[in-house]
Every structure is written in C-alpha cells, then in structure tokens.
Scaffold this motif. Structure first.
Motif, PDB file in Angstrom:
ATOM      1  N   LYS A   1      61.474 -21.332  -1.951  1.00 57.51           N
ATOM      2  CA  LYS A   1      60.543 -20.137  -1.888  1.00 57.51           C
ATOM      3  C   LYS A   1      60.486 -19.209  -3.243  1.00 57.51           C
ATOM      4  CE  LYS A   1      61.535 -18.452   2.476  1.00 57.51           C
ATOM      5  NZ  LYS A   1      62.338 -20.136   2.538  1.00 57.51           N
ATOM      6  N   SER A   2      61.840 -18.607  -3.449  1.00 57.12           N
ATOM      7  CA  SER A   2      62.349 -18.063  -4.209  1.00 57.12           C
ATOM      8  C   SER A   2      61.809 -18.084  -5.727  1.00 57.12           C
ATOM      9  CB  SER A   2      63.541 -17.443  -3.850  1.00 57.12           C
ATOM     10  OG  SER A   2      63.799 -16.555  -3.008  1.00 57.12           O
ATOM     11  N   THR A   3      62.336 -19.936  -5.897  1.00 58.50           N
ATOM     12  CA  THR A   3      62.306 -20.301  -7.216  1.00 58.50           C
ATOM     13  C   THR A   3      60.461 -20.858  -7.251  1.00 58.50           C
ATOM     14  OG1 THR A   3      64.014 -22.379  -6.477  1.00 58.50           O
ATOM     15  CG2 THR A   3      62.247 -22.273  -8.303  1.00 58.50           C
TER      16      THR A   3
ATOM     17  N   ALA B   1      56.691 -10.992  -3.506  1.00 53.24           N
ATOM     18  CA  ALA B   1      57.089  -9.964  -2.331  1.00 53.24           C
ATOM     19  C   ALA B   1      58.025 -11.020  -2.068  1.00 53.24           C
ATOM     20  CB  ALA B   1      56.086  -9.844  -1.972  1.00 53.24           C
ATOM     21  N   ASP B   2      59.187 -11.605  -2.259  1.00 50.00           N
ATOM     22  CA  ASP B   2      60.371 -12.193  -2.576  1.00 50.00           C
ATOM     23  C   ASP B   2      61.086 -12.056  -0.929  1.00 50.00           C
ATOM     24  OD1 ASP B   2      61.447 -14.214  -1.486  1.00 50.00           O
ATOM     25  OD2 ASP B   2      62.653 -14.289  -3.512  1.00 50.00           O
ATOM     26  N   GLU B   3      60.453 -12.464   0.585  1.00 46.36           N
ATOM     27  CA  GLU B   3      61.411 -12.229   1.240  1.00 46.36           C
ATOM     28  C   GLU B   3      61.390 -10.835   1.906  1.00 46.36           C
ATOM     29  OE1 GLU B   3      62.375 -13.979   4.168  1.00 46.36           O
ATOM     30  OE2 GLU B   3      62.861 -15.766   2.692  1.00 46.36           O
ATOM     31  N   PRO B   4      59.869  -9.664   1.638  1.00 53.30           N
ATOM     32  CA  PRO B   4      59.721  -8.145   2.487  1.00 53.30           C
ATOM     33  C   PRO B   4      60.352  -7.420   3.152  1.00 53.30           C
ATOM     34  CG  PRO B   4      57.753  -9.098   2.151  1.00 53.30           C
ATOM     35  CD  PRO B   4      59.236 -10.219   1.768  1.00 53.30           C
TER      36      PRO B   4
HETATM   37 MG   LIG Z   1      64.544 -17.415  -0.929  1.00 60.42          MG
END
Ligand SMILES: [Mg+2]
Ligand SMILES: Nc1ncnc2c1ncn2[C@@H]1O[C@H](COP(=O)(O)OP(=O)(O)O)[C@@H](O)[C@H]1O
Length: 257
Positions: A41-43, A169-172
């Motif tokens: 997901k972050s990638t 938004a990365d795991e906000p």
């Molecule tokens: Mg992540």
C-alpha cells in the motif's frame, strides 16, 4: 488522472514492492487501498509522488510519465500531491499556524518560508483551512500540545493550504481511536467532495474502507487483487486480500450460512 501501466517495483534488497500493477484513478475519485501490512500500500501511494521509484512500467500523472521526472519536475509533482502521514509529520515545537503555512512551501520557496515571509493571502488561507477542520482555536498552540486527532486535523489543514490536485493519505488513522478515526475519515471525504480533490487513502481494514470509499483497491503481496466499488466486495474479496475467510471460525465449525 493517475495511470499505473504494468508498474513493478523491486527494492534494492530484492523485495518486490509492486508487481504488474494496472490501475487508473480518475479525477475526483475517493479511493481506499486496503491490505495487510507489507501488501504494498505505501509503496503504491509513495510511487505517485516519487518518494519511491518503480523499476518497471510507466506511471502517468496528468498524462506525463513521472518516472522520467528529475529535480525540477519532482518539486512540481510534490506540490501537486499533498501527503498525509500516520504520524502527522508536524514540527512539534512550532505552532499550528507555522505548521499549516508549511503547506505553502512548494509555492513560496524555502528562503521566504525560513524568514516567515508568508503573504497575507497565505496566512488567511492557512486560517481558513484550519477552520474547515474545526481546529482554528488552536492556531497559536504548539503542535505537541494537541491530541493525535487534533494533530491529524492540523495536517489535513496543511494539505489544504498546499492546494494540491491529489491527496495521498498513508494510514492516516492507524494511530487513532475509532471515533477519532471516523472523524478524520469524514473530513477527508468532505474535502474530496467539496473541492473535488482526488484522494487516495491507505487503510488496514476493509470495514472502514467500505464506509468511505467510492472505490476499493485490495492489495496482497504487491499485487492488486480487487478493484471495484464497495458494493462489489464479497467474502471472496476478503479472502483474496487477507488470505483467509472473514468467518474462518464459522467455516471450521461447518456452520456456513
Ligand atoms: Mg504502509
Ligand atoms: N525501503 C524498503 N526496502 C526494502 N523493502 C521494502 C522497503 N519498503 C518496503 N519494503 C517491503 O516492500 C513490501 C511492501 O511494503 P509496503 O509498501 O510498506 O507495504 P504496506 O504499506 O502495505 O504495509 C514489504 O515486503 C516491505 O517489507
């Protein structure tokens, strides 16, 4: 518009972060990416503002292949894409106003911001942004005096002040309690609808995604295993994303209904 065309990313240590990803995200969409920790997901999200660089394929943002971008273009790309982080990324000892004005950095230039030479227009934009997330009364508080939920609202105000075309938004809400998580998700959704800012949010859990997303992208081991509206999510989707049944205990007991 954002178009991943057969995008793969292999990290220098050989880990495959993304594997043949084909995804098109249209202007104005509110997309939630779900998957277990390590799913990519972050990638995926960080590829869009080139915090990481895919090793194969092409990634188009507004019809330009951003994988070819270098310094000047990258700065423009990062001004166009606002980022929200799990841990807020505020300057703890600075006040809320200064943190929010940092959203103007890409527009204002570093030197002016070092000397706090923000225009009246920038300052009123910052204040208006704080008002939109109902945190304007904290404008002169130090960031570290605020609760987690308040800090995340400040980081949303910072992104608004940036006036981006895209919000990533990365795991906000990963560090927030459930009611506060819902509050933050509601603000993100509201901004998406009111300003038509394309918004991509990473979340661990599909139940929260179902409540807010127009569209859900499920990832597992760097691959997209589901892409569709929340209404099309089934138990099979859950299995594809999480590798196990939503009601494994029920199934083991042979009481599938
Ligand atoms: Mg992540
Ligand atoms: N900088 C890195 N170097 C090497 N491997 C990485 C790096 N960042 C992430 N990874 C690996 O890439 C995969 C996807 O990670 P990530 O995108 O962070 O997943 P998620 O955000 O869904 O938890 C994982 O196996 C992770 O360990």
């Amino acid at each position: 518009m954002i178009e991943f065309k057969d995008v793969s990313l292999v990290y220098p240590n050989g880990t495959q972060g993304l594997k043949n990803v084909n995804v098109t995200i249209n202007d104005g969409e509110f997309v939630v990416i779900v998957g277990l920790s390590g799913a990519g997901k972050s990638t995926l999200i960080r590829s869009i503002n080139r915090l990481v660089t895919p090793t194969n394929g092409s990634l188009l943002v507004d019809d330009e292949d951003i994988l070819k971008y270098r310094s000047k273009n990258l700065r423009k790309l990062r001004t166009k894409t606002g980022m929200i982080f799990q841990n807020y990324n505020l300057v703890k000892r600075s006040n809320v106003l200064k943190n929010v004005l940092a959203g103007r950095l890409g527009h204002t230039g570093t030197l002016r911001s070092i000397f706090n030479m923000y225009s009246k227009k920038d300052k009123s934009l910052a204040y208006e942004s704080l008002k939109r997330v109902n945190i304007e009364e904290k404008v002169y508080n130090r960031a570290d005096e605020l609760s987690g939920g308040q800090q995340q609202r400040v980081s949303i105000a910072r992104v608004l002040t940036q006036q981006p075309k895209y919000i990533l938004a990365d795991e906000p809400v990963a560090s927030l309690d459930p009611p506060t998580s819902h509050q933050v998700m509601t603000y993100l959704k509201k901004i998406n609808k009111e300003d038509n800012i394309t918004t991509i949010v990473n979340l661990h859990f599909i139940d929260m995604a179902m409540e807010y997303a127009d569209r859900i992208i499920g990832m597992r081991a760097g691959e997209v295993v589901f892409d569709g509206p929340a209404s099309e999510v089934t138990e099979k989707t859950f299995e594809e994303i999480y590798g196990r049944s939503i009601r494994e205990d029920d199934l083991r007991g042979g009481t599938e209904s």
